[in-house]
Each structure stands twice: as structure tokens, then as C-alpha cells.
Design an enzyme around this catalytic site. Structure first.
Site, PDB file in Angstrom:
ATOM      1  N   ASP A  12       0.844  -1.197   0.000  1.00 51.80           N
ATOM      2  CA  ASP A  12       0.000   0.000   0.000  1.00 51.80           C
ATOM      3  C   ASP A  12       0.881   1.250   0.000  1.00 51.80           C
ATOM      4  OD1 ASP A  12      -1.983   1.852   0.391  1.00 51.80           O
ATOM      5  OD2 ASP A  12      -2.970   0.736   1.996  1.00 51.80           O
ATOM      6  N   HIS A  14      -0.471   4.532   0.133  1.00 48.38           N
ATOM      7  CA  HIS A  14      -1.211   5.727   0.555  1.00 48.38           C
ATOM      8  C   HIS A  14      -0.484   6.462   1.667  1.00 48.38           C
ATOM      9  CE1 HIS A  14      -4.369   3.366  -1.468  1.00 48.38           C
ATOM     10  NE2 HIS A  14      -4.788   4.574  -1.845  1.00 48.38           N
TER      11      HIS A  14
END
Lengths: 135, 462
Positions: A12, A14
Site C-alpha cells: 500500500d 497511501h
């Protein structure tokens, strides 16, 4: 000062939420060790050992958090970090699922606190102060 | 004429390089076997006699600087907490200071490990562990073990500063010689090795070279200022960066294939070159040195047997090589006769193959690697270590390369890519050879005359 390790787990990338958590916790007197995005369970654990962290806060936003967090607690125990509080939050499962169910699953996996999508970092801050017994 | 003398007390040879500071050229070089067992000055005097007889124009010497790797060089033990973090930081501090790291310990040392450390043939212990404000229980445990087992060599403490007062209390009542310096990893993944390196160099100068009998030579020849590998690293850094208006060569690699080890030095940031590549792992030092203790032409030739199979070994022979090499026998012969000099074509070819392996394998270990990660957002790449694909120059040094007509061919191994696509090796660098063996000498010279040293490096590396 209490040290906490924060980061975004798995594949991930983000980074925005991670920066917000870093900012809020630092402003509120925590020593934040931010290991950033794309972090493995081992990265969190190694960082917590070296910095003598009191809590690990795992973020995940891309829906695969459940897979990435599997056996995290067991690895913490193996590494002698059974006393370290384990939090997880973000968009941690695929699709829209009943949060009570999700929370139970993650607690069964050994997480002390589980946060729903959209929940404010201030809530986690309050819990952290309570769990670590700091004012 | 203003002759300045640079001395390297090597493990086998004492090498002299005489430089004319005024006209900026190398007057001459000479060497004689190092005589640590008797009086180290015997070897030096002999070499000096050769130098003077070859160059009678040298009437007086205006100054001398010396470095040393005699009696096996500087051997260290590195202790830290987590392998990938403070243990690695401690190792890098030792390597950067020119040491060979022969013992490495992580987490809590056991009695067996502490005893092993005490019995080991090492010169200095570097004790690290914990970031500042982080874990201090582990470094305290290891300090107690060091005290309990009465470690006899100097201990440099470079870990969590919060533990220093308690460590001092421990060490004060013992005979341990200790030094406190900055934490090698004050914050997670941030390195600060300069103070530790400085302390290593200081102990090397004050104590170790004294124990090896070189210190007394100081009275006659001036100061010994650093371990030889550090001098090589300084020369590489100078050549890369340039000095004042004299431009440098930019990012570069130096490979030193020796009898016992292969040292690789890189000067450069090594950041990822593409945006989809994410840097992982510990911060890399701008001037990085790695030492491969199992890759060498003589002392460690036997180690190659466990490293590469016969089949792989054969791939390093030239295609037109028709000799029938007995790999095991030839390697054994070299490690049991470390002064072996190849005489026949077969022997030369075999040495060349060993050198190629040393070059290829040491590069594999030194360069960064990429790893593909399939994510919901598409393929991403993790990079650990330095991206050296854009390196402009590779400089070869060490006996086997200097004396080999095909040194450049050996060094071509740096960009050998067969099934190593994920290694960030140089793609097409220019290759230079340190023909006159001046790298360490120029590193020494750079301490006082950086401009002359840089000019000579540019002139003599070809």
C-alpha cells in the site's frame, strides 16, 4: 517520552493519512517513528525493537489489510514485543462489511484497537493515552 | 625538486611512493618485504635503499606520511541489536574506517558468544544497539557481558546514548578501555558513523600499530595516519569529487583484489533512477566500502571451493582456453603457498579466472538489488542498496590486476549480467587500472596536498 511506530503495511502506498497520524501524534507529545509506506511486518517489528516502542499503529487503505496483518501479533510475540500495543486502522477489508464483525476478526488476530474507515485520529490518540497511561 | 615520501606498511610488502610536490609527478616507487616480526624499519630501509639507488636525484625528503595494514590489517567485532539496523550500522562504521569485521553479534550476547569474542583475534570492539531514546536494555546487557568476560581490547560505545551513564558505571570499575562516541544510528535508519570512524582511526594510530611494532618507526619516518584501506577510500572520494577548480570524475567504483580479501569502494549516492522504484532499507553512505573476506587470490583461495561449483568455475575460463585445469588442486596450492607466482600460461589463466570470480561475486554483494512487487496499483519496485547502473568509471587495483596484461578483461566482470538482471550493476563504465599502485599513497597525500594528489591520480590511472 513514549515512542510509537507508525507506517502503512503491505503493498500500500497511501501516504496522506500516514502524514496526518505522524503530525497529530507528534504534536501531542509522542515520539513518532514513521517507517512510511510499503512496510512489511518485519519492518514494524525491527523498528519497535530498536526504538523500544510502546505501541505499533498499522495503517492500510487499499483493502488488503486483513491479508497483510495475518500473524502480525504472533510475530510480535516471537520478537519479544508481546507488551507492545497493536493498533490497526483505515480501509482494512475488501468491500463494505459490517464493522463489528471486522473489529472482532482483527481483535481475534491479536490487535488491541481496530478503527473503522473515516474514524478520526483523535479517537486513536485518546485510546493511546489511556492504554499507555499517559496524560 | 621537493620530494615527499608516502609509505604503506602492507601485510606482505612495505611500499614507497616518492612524489615531487613542486613539479607534480611521481619520481619513483620501491618495495621490500614487510618485517613486522623483526624490526619494521628493516623492510622500510631496504625499500628506501632501492628507491635511492634507482633515483639518485633524490637528495633530501621534505616529509613522510605512512599508512599500514600490516599483520593482517585492522580486525574488529561489531555488536548491535537488530541485524538489519544497528548491527548493519556498526558494520558499516568499521568497514568505512578501514577495518575487516571478523565477528558480528546481534541482540543479547550469550556467554558462549562473549567467550568467543574474548578469544577472537581482534583489535577493537564496536558496541552499538538501540536508537537514541530507544532500547537500552540490550546494549546494557552486552556491556555487562563485555565486563564479565574481561574483554582485553578497546571498546568503542556507539549505541543508545541514554545507556551511557550506566555503561560508564559498569566499565569504570573494570580494566576495560572504553570510548563513548555518537550513536551510529541515532534515529531509525539514519546513520551517523563519522565519530565512530574517527575513534577507530585514533585507536588504530595510538595502540594497534604500536603493538605491531610500527609505532616506533614513527620517530624516524613521521606519523602513521590511517589504515591503508581508509587511504584508498579517501583517494577514491577525492578523485570523484574533485578539489577546488580541478573537477573530479563523478561517481566511481574502486575494486581492490588482494591476496586475502576483495575490497569494493563506491563513491556516489546510488539513488533510484526511476520514479516507480522505492528505496528500502538502511541509508547508504556516500563513500561506501565492503570487504569480502572469502574472496582473494591466495589466503582465501580455498574458500572459493565452497562458493562456486566446478561447473560455475569453468565458466570463468577463457573460451579459447584449452588447458585441463584441476580446480581443487590449483586452489589448494595457492592458499598453502601464498607467495605463489604464476609462471606458465596455465597458471596465469587460472589466476585470471580466480580474479574474475572475485570481481564478479564481490560486485554482486556490493551493488543494490531491485525486487518486483505486484500491487493493486500496478507493479512497483523495491530497491535495497545503491543503484550503480550509471557509474562512469571503474578503477582496478591490487597485485593481480596491476601485473596482468588483461586486467581490463577481468574488470569487465563488473557489468556481467547473466541471470543477474535484478542487480543494479554498472552498465558500461570506462575501466582504469592503477598501474603504478598509487591509490593508497594518494589517499595519504590528499590529507596535506589534495590538489597534487588529484592531479597525480588523473595522470597515473589509465
Amino acid at each position: 517520552m513514549n515512542t510509537v511506530v507508525i507506517g502503512v503495511i503491505g503493498a500500500d502506498v497511501h501516504a496522506v493519512g500516514n502524514k496526518i497520524i505522524d503530525y497529530v501524534l507528534s504534536e501531542n507529545g509522542f515520539n513518532v517513528v514513521n517507517i512510511g509506506v510499503l512496510s512489511s511486518q518485519e519492518d514494524f517489528i525491527n523498528a519497535a525493537i530498536e526504538t523500544d516502542a510502546k505501541a505499533i499503529l498499522v495503517s492500510s487503505l487499499y483493502g488488503h489489510g486483513e491479508m497483510d496483518c495475518r500473524y502480525f501479533k504472533e510475530k510480535c510475540v516471537e520478537a519479544g514485543l508481546d507488551h507492545v500495543k497493536l493498533y490497526v486502522g483505515g480501509n482494512i477489508v475488501v468491500g463494505k462489511q459490517d464493522f463489528t464483525e471486522v473489529e472482532k476478526r482483527f481483535k481475534d488476530m491479536g490487535f488491541d484497537r481496530v478503527y473503522a474507515p473515516g474514524q478520526k485520529i483523535e479517537d486513536a490518540l485518546k485510546d493511546l493515552r489511556h492504554d499507555l497511561m499517559v496524560q | 625538486m621537493n620530494p615527499y615520501l608516502l609509505v604503506d606498511f602492507g601485510s606482505t610488502y612495505t611500499k614507497l611512493t616518492c612524489v615531487d610536490l613542486e613539479n607534480e609527478y611521481i619520481i619513483g616507487t620501491a618495495k621490500a618485504p614487510t618485517t613486522v616480526e623483526t624490526d619494521v624499519l628493516d623492510g622500510y630501509d631496504k625499500a628506501f635503499k632501492y628507491l635511492i639507488s634507482d633515483h639518485p636525484e633524490i637528495k633530501h625528503i621534505s616529509g613522510i606520511s605512512a599508512c599500514s595494514s600490516a599483520a593482517g590489517g585492522l580486525k574488529m567485532a561489531a555488536i548491535g541489536l537488530v541485524e538489519e539496523l544497528t548491527v548493519e550500522a556498526a558494520k558499516r562504521a568499521c568497514l568505512g574506517a578501514g577495518a575487516i569485521v571478523t565477528k558480528v553479534y546481534s541482540h543479547h550476547m550469550t556467554n558462549k558468544e562473549a567467550q568467543e569474542l574474548k578469544d577472537a583475534d581482534i583489535d577493537i570492539v564496536l558496541l552499538a544497539g538501540g536508537t537514541n531514546g530507544g532500547n537500552k536494555e540490550c546494549i546494557l546487557h552486552n556491556a555487562r557481558k563485555i565486563k564479565q568476560f574481561g574483554i582485553r581490547v578497546p571498546v568503542i560505545v556507539a549505541g543508545n546514548k541514554d545507556a551511557y551513564d550506566e555503561i560508564e558505571e559498569q566499565f569504570q570499575e573494570s580494566n576495560i578501555e572504553y570510548y563513548f562516541v555518537n550513536n551510529v544510528m541515532p534515529q531509525l535508519k539514519k546513520l551517523d558513523v563519522s565519530e565512530a570512524k574517527h575513534a577507530i582511526r585514533k585507536i588504530f594510530i595510538d595502540k594497534i600499530i604500536e603493538a605491531k611494532g610500527i609505532k616506533k618507526a614513527e620517530e624516524r619516518i613521521g606519523e602513521i595516519i590511517m589504515p591503508t584501506p581508509e587511504a584508498v577510500l579517501l583517494a577514491a572520494e577525492l578523485l570523484s569529487k574533485g578539489y577546488e577548480d580541478e573537477a573530479g570524475y563523478g561517481e566511481l567504483i574502486v575494486i581492490d583484489i588482494g591476496g586475502a580479501t576483495t575490497d569494493v569502494h563506491t563513491i556516489g549516492e546510488g539513488f533510484p533512477k526511476r520514479t516507480e522504484v522505492i528505496l528500502k532499507g538502511l541509508e547508504e553512505p556516500f563513500a561506501k566500502r565492503t570487504v569480502e573476506g572469502d574472496l582473494g587470490m591466495r589466503y582465501s583461495a580455498n574458500a572459493l571451493l565452497s562458493l562456486v561449483s566446478d561447473y560455475e568455475f569453468k565458466r570463468y575460463f577463457e573460451e579459447d582456453d584449452t588447458c585441463n585445469h584441476n580446480i581443487e588442486k590449483s586452489l589448494n596450492r595457492r592458499s598453502s603457498h601464498v607467495d605463489f607466482i604464476p609462471k606458465t600460461k596455465d597458471e596465469e589463466e587460472f589466476d585470471k579466472a580466480i580474479a574474475k570470480i572475485c570481481c564478479d561475486v564481490s560486485m554482486s554483494r556490493h551493488v543494490g538489488h531491485v525486487e518486483v512487487v505486484h500491487t493493486p496499483l500496478g507493479d512497483m519496485y523495491y530497491q535495497t542498496g545503491k543503484d550503480l547502473t550509471g557509474i562512469q568509471y571503474v578503477i582496478g587495483t591490487g597485485g593481480v590486476l596491476i601485473n596482468n596484461k588483461e586486467a581490463k578483461k577481468i574488470l569487465k566482470q563488473v557489468n556481467k549480467k547473466s541471470n543477474k538482471a535484478l542487480e543494479l550493476r554498472p552498465t558500461n563504465p570506462s575501466i582504469l587500472i592503477d598501474k603504478s599502485y598509487i591509490m593508497s599513497a594518494m589517499g595519504l597525500l590528499s590529507q596535506k596536498y589534495p590538489k597534487v594528489a588529484l592531479k597525480l591520480l588523473k595522470q597515473y590511472l589509465m
